[in-house]
Design a protein around this motif. Structure first.
Motif, mmCIF file in Angstrom:
data_model
loop_
_atom_site.group_PDB
_atom_site.id
_atom_site.type_symbol
_atom_site.label_atom_id
_atom_site.label_comp_id
_atom_site.label_asym_id
_atom_site.label_seq_id
_atom_site.Cartn_x
_atom_site.Cartn_y
_atom_site.Cartn_z
ATOM 1 N N ALA A 66 0.821 -1.210 0.000
ATOM 2 C CA ALA A 66 0.000 0.000 0.000
ATOM 3 C C ALA A 66 0.853 1.258 0.000
ATOM 4 C CB ALA A 66 -0.930 -0.013 1.217
ATOM 5 N N GLN A 67 1.908 1.258 0.806
ATOM 6 C CA GLN A 67 2.785 2.423 0.867
ATOM 7 C C GLN A 67 3.474 2.663 -0.467
ATOM 8 O OE1 GLN A 67 5.174 1.201 4.169
ATOM 9 N NE2 GLN A 67 3.691 1.857 5.712
ATOM 10 N N GLN A 68 3.903 1.596 -1.139
ATOM 11 C CA GLN A 68 4.553 1.748 -2.432
ATOM 12 C C GLN A 68 3.570 2.206 -3.504
ATOM 13 O OE1 GLN A 68 7.479 -1.097 -3.810
ATOM 14 N NE2 GLN A 68 7.742 -1.943 -1.749
ATOM 15 N N LEU A 69 2.345 1.720 -3.438
ATOM 16 C CA LEU A 69 1.340 2.172 -4.404
ATOM 17 C C LEU A 69 1.086 3.667 -4.249
ATOM 18 C CD1 LEU A 69 -1.271 -0.733 -4.240
ATOM 19 C CD2 LEU A 69 0.135 -0.122 -6.211
ATOM 20 N N MET A 70 1.008 4.122 -3.012
ATOM 21 C CA MET A 70 0.778 5.538 -2.773
ATOM 22 C C MET A 70 1.970 6.384 -3.197
ATOM 23 S SD MET A 70 -2.262 5.720 -1.662
ATOM 24 C CE MET A 70 -3.455 4.476 -1.131
ATOM 25 N N ALA A 71 3.167 5.874 -2.955
ATOM 26 C CA ALA A 71 4.371 6.629 -3.294
ATOM 27 C C ALA A 71 4.615 6.680 -4.802
ATOM 28 C CB ALA A 71 5.577 6.017 -2.589
ATOM 29 N N ARG A 72 4.352 5.575 -5.493
ATOM 30 C CA ARG A 72 4.659 5.486 -6.918
ATOM 31 C C ARG A 72 3.589 6.108 -7.813
ATOM 32 N NH1 ARG A 72 6.522 -0.815 -7.797
ATOM 33 N NH2 ARG A 72 8.128 -0.932 -6.171
ATOM 34 N N HIS A 73 2.348 6.060 -7.353
ATOM 35 C CA HIS A 73 1.245 6.421 -8.247
ATOM 36 C C HIS A 73 0.416 7.543 -7.648
ATOM 37 C CE1 HIS A 73 2.260 2.790 -10.451
ATOM 38 N NE2 HIS A 73 2.194 2.128 -9.332
ATOM 39 N N THR A 74 0.893 8.760 -7.820
ATOM 40 C CA THR A 74 0.171 9.925 -7.319
ATOM 41 C C THR A 74 -0.105 10.933 -8.428
ATOM 42 O OG1 THR A 74 2.285 10.944 -6.675
ATOM 43 C CG2 THR A 74 1.073 9.743 -4.981
#
Length: 259
Positions: A66-74
C-alpha cells in the motif's frame, strides 16, 4: 463499474473473495495477485480502482504494498488505487489507516461489510483521482485534510477532521464528537492539542473544540457557559480556568457570545 484487484497468498481466500465480489455486483474486471511483488507489477501494467489487500504475506507484506502504491502512483496519469485491507489480524489497523486505507476488514469478510467498503471506495472515483495534483496531495497531509483512526462498534474506521466538532475525555477514553455521533480515538487530549495547534481550543481539562466549528457561547440558567458549535445540540462546558482565553479569541474573531 469498478475495477478491482484481489491480493492474497492463499488461493482459497482469493476464490472466496471473487465469489463475494460477484455477488456484490458493479465490479468488473477483477484481477488476482498471489503476493506483493506480483500486485505491484500487475498494477503498473493494468491499474485498477480498488485493491483488496491481505497484510500477512511472504515477501512484501500488504502494508508495504500500500505504501509503495501511494508513493509510486500519485499522478493524474496513473493515480493510486483505493486500498481495502482484508486480514485475519486486527493489530495492524492503525498502521493500515496511516497507509491511507479506505477500510480495514477482518476475515472472514461478509458481503455487507465488503459492499460498504466498496461504496466508500467508490467516492474516490476515477474522475476525482485524475484531478489530483501535487497541491491536493499536500493538502491531504495538512490539518484540514487530516483523518483519524477511530474505533466504533463496526470496527476501525477513518474520521475526517472536517467532520469533528469537539474532542472529549471521559476516564481513559477520548471521543471525537462529529456530525454523525461519537467515535473513540487512541490519542490523548494533550496529543491532539499538540498535533492540531491553533485549529483547536482548550475549553476544559476534558474538552477541546474545533475552532472552525465554533459559532459562539451560551450561558445556562445555572450560570455555566457552553460552547455553541455547528450541527451540535449541546457543546462542552467552558471551565472558569479557560473562559477568559476563550472569550478573548471569540472577541478577536468577531463571533457572538450569546450571554
Amino acid at each position: 463499474m469498478m475495477s478491482v484487484m484481489v491480493v492474497d497468498d492463499e488461493p482459497l481466500a482469493r476464490q472466496r473473495m471473487l465469489r463475494l465480489l460477484a455477488s456484490v455486483g458493479e465490479v468488473a474486471p477483477v484481477t488476482e495477485a498471489e503476493n506483493g511483488e506480483q500486485a505491484l507489477s500487475c498494477f503498473a501494467e493494468t491499474p485498477v480502482d480498488v485493491v483488496l489487500l491481505d497484510i500477512e504475506m511472504p515477501g512484501i507484506n500488504g502494508l508495504a504494498v500500500a505504501q509503495q502504491l501511494m508513493a509510486r502512483h500519485t499522478s493524474a496519469e496513473q493515480p493510486a488505487p483505493a486500498v481495502i485491507f482484508c486480514t485475519a489480524y486486527d493489530e495492524h489497523a492503525i498502521a493500515a489507516f496511516e497507509a491511507q486505507a479506505v477500510a480495514y476488514l477482518l476475515k472472514p469478510v461478509t458481503r455487507d461489510k465488503l459492499r460498504q467498503a466498496l461504496a466508500r471506495a467508490s467516492r474516490l472515483n476515477r474522475a476525482q483521482l485524475n484531478a489530483l495534483d501535487a497541491t491536493a496531495i499536500a493538502e491531504r497531509n495538512s490539518v484540514d485534510g487530516r483523518e483519524f483512526c477511530a474505533r466504533s462498534a463496526a470496527g476501525m474506521q477513518r474520521l475526517p477532521f472536517s467532520q469533528v466538532r469537539y474532542f472529549h475525555a471521559d476516564n481513559k477514553y477520548v471521543s471525537a464528537v462529529h456530525t454523525g455521533g461519537e467515535l473513540i480515538l487512541d490519542d490523548s487530549l494533550k496529543e491532539l492539542e499538540d498535533q492540531l495547534g491553533a485549529a483547536v481550543q482548550r475549553v476544559h481539562r476534558n474538552a477541546l473544540v474545533v475552532w472552525a466549528q465554533v459559532t459562539g457561547m451560551r450561558r445556562s440558567a445555572a450560570g455555566r457557559y457552553r460552547v455553541v458549535l455547528r450541527d451540535v445540540d449541546q457543546g462542552p462546558v467552558i471551565s472558569r480556568r479557560h473562559l477568559s482565553a476563550f472569550k478573548a479569541r471569540l472577541g478577536q474573531s468577531g463571533q457572538g457570545s450569546g450571554d
